[in-house]
Design a protein around this motif. Sequence first.
Motif, PDB file in Angstrom:
ATOM      1  N   GLU A  21      39.647  46.235  40.545  1.00 45.11           N
ATOM      2  CA  GLU A  21      39.646  45.936  41.894  1.00 45.11           C
ATOM      3  C   GLU A  21      38.768  44.583  41.871  1.00 45.11           C
ATOM      4  O   GLU A  21      38.740  44.388  43.207  1.00 45.11           O
ATOM      5  CB  GLU A  21      38.986  46.859  42.774  1.00 45.11           C
ATOM      6  CG  GLU A  21      39.737  48.385  42.482  1.00 45.11           C
ATOM      7  CD  GLU A  21      39.156  49.434  43.269  1.00 45.11           C
ATOM      8  OE1 GLU A  21      37.915  49.110  43.631  1.00 45.11           O
ATOM      9  OE2 GLU A  21      39.630  50.769  43.548  1.00 45.11           O
ATOM     10  N   PRO A  38      38.965  40.298  42.065  1.00 44.07           N
ATOM     11  CA  PRO A  38      39.785  39.189  41.481  1.00 44.07           C
ATOM     12  C   PRO A  38      39.320  38.456  40.097  1.00 44.07           C
ATOM     13  O   PRO A  38      40.253  38.136  39.366  1.00 44.07           O
ATOM     14  CB  PRO A  38      39.671  38.361  42.553  1.00 44.07           C
ATOM     15  CG  PRO A  38      39.623  39.179  43.843  1.00 44.07           C
ATOM     16  CD  PRO A  38      38.693  40.205  43.592  1.00 44.07           C
ATOM     17  N   VAL A  94      42.307  37.299  47.036  1.00 46.17           N
ATOM     18  CA  VAL A  94      42.775  38.286  47.785  1.00 46.17           C
ATOM     19  C   VAL A  94      43.986  38.019  48.698  1.00 46.17           C
ATOM     20  O   VAL A  94      43.990  36.778  49.111  1.00 46.17           O
ATOM     21  CB  VAL A  94      41.590  38.988  48.639  1.00 46.17           C
ATOM     22  CG1 VAL A  94      41.939  39.941  49.484  1.00 46.17           C
ATOM     23  CG2 VAL A  94      40.401  39.447  47.742  1.00 46.17           C
ATOM     24  N   PRO A 136      43.387  45.238  50.451  1.00 39.77           N
ATOM     25  CA  PRO A 136      42.424  45.243  49.388  1.00 39.77           C
ATOM     26  C   PRO A 136      43.178  44.980  47.790  1.00 39.77           C
ATOM     27  O   PRO A 136      44.058  45.280  47.527  1.00 39.77           O
ATOM     28  CB  PRO A 136      42.207  46.840  49.428  1.00 39.77           C
ATOM     29  CG  PRO A 136      42.327  47.069  50.908  1.00 39.77           C
ATOM     30  CD  PRO A 136      43.759  46.450  51.254  1.00 39.77           C
ATOM     31  N   PHE A 137      42.289  44.034  47.249  1.00 37.73           N
ATOM     32  CA  PHE A 137      42.876  43.722  46.023  1.00 37.73           C
ATOM     33  C   PHE A 137      42.623  44.614  45.040  1.00 37.73           C
ATOM     34  O   PHE A 137      41.646  45.439  44.680  1.00 37.73           O
ATOM     35  CB  PHE A 137      41.900  42.469  45.392  1.00 37.73           C
ATOM     36  CG  PHE A 137      42.328  41.817  44.245  1.00 37.73           C
ATOM     37  CD1 PHE A 137      43.126  40.684  44.396  1.00 37.73           C
ATOM     38  CD2 PHE A 137      41.985  42.321  42.840  1.00 37.73           C
ATOM     39  CE1 PHE A 137      43.645  40.127  43.060  1.00 37.73           C
ATOM     40  CE2 PHE A 137      42.386  41.562  41.749  1.00 37.73           C
ATOM     41  CZ  PHE A 137      43.051  40.660  41.820  1.00 37.73           C
ATOM     42  N   GLY A 147      47.441  41.362  45.408  1.00 32.51           N
ATOM     43  CA  GLY A 147      46.796  40.085  45.633  1.00 32.51           C
ATOM     44  C   GLY A 147      47.604  38.906  45.035  1.00 32.51           C
ATOM     45  O   GLY A 147      48.842  38.972  44.911  1.00 32.51           O
TER      46      GLY A 147
END
Length: 329
Positions: A27, A29, A49, A53-54, A75
């Motif tokens: 979760e 990046p 992002v 939510p990533f 993302g």
Amino acid sequence: MADPLTDDFADGPAPTPATVRFEVSGELPADAARDLGAVYGGERWVARVTETPFEYRYTAIGDAELTVRRSQLRGALSGVVPAGGDYVVTWIGSGTAEVERLGERLVLPLGAPALFPPDHEYAFLVTDHDQRMVHLDRAFVHRVAATRSTVGDHSLRFDDQHVPEPEAARRWQGALTALVRSLRAGGTESVAWQQAKVVVAELFLELFPPMVDDLPGVLGQPRNARLRAAVEYVHDHAAEPVTIADLSAASGLSVRSVQESFRRVFDVSPLTYLRQVRLDRVRAELLDADPLAGAVGDVARRWGFAHLGRFSAAYVERFGEYPKQTLRR
């Protein structure tokens, strides 16, 4: 395009030593850039992002010759992939994906198979996507191609901007469905998987017909087997920087033997032979280009000619006409 590749491998046969099977997810990046960049040996991978939510998840299963994969991302992710990896056929189920190679940008179509640039470094940008892929090992594809009368054992080149025929895409989808069924039923060591894998490789060659280089017949002589490997390397990597050391590594010959072999068989140096191949590629593109849209300089640079004046002189020497005259044919 319907999707025969699903996630429910967990209840299938246990992996064997020959199986390729892995998953990366998370979760953050920074973790996505690290994990996914490592899968492809990529450089300068950056994730960020977007509006949601990533999160990311990447799965792969198969064997060393063929894997089916899925990449899901909420993302954005960008980076550079080096040349020379597997042949990768992809299709996008949702989101956006684009690649840029040699200054040309291509937006991948939704739901239709596309080929990642196999012989060039390329940059990419994907956003909020669900992407399916089939990775085919080059040596495996070349072995399958060698059984085709139209291809034989010639070097292979692929046009990554080729748009597959709908009927070929339909057969490709059916072959993938059979491939996944064989994987679930018997695993990667089963006869069914091995047979289905060959069918997929055959349909890959139909989906993206290879552009075949006719190699000089003298290379078929047993004494020239190692030289042939060097020549094939030239044809396979003509758009990339190529050195005598590269040819030495590809052929198993010493640097001096590479030079002597090219002189003995072709009466030119290895780098002169490379230049001739590049000139042939430029001419083929110019003959196929739209005279109103084509730019000689762009084509020349794509095939490694940085100095356009010297390129033009070499072109005239080889073909007896200027590049612009070829473009206007």
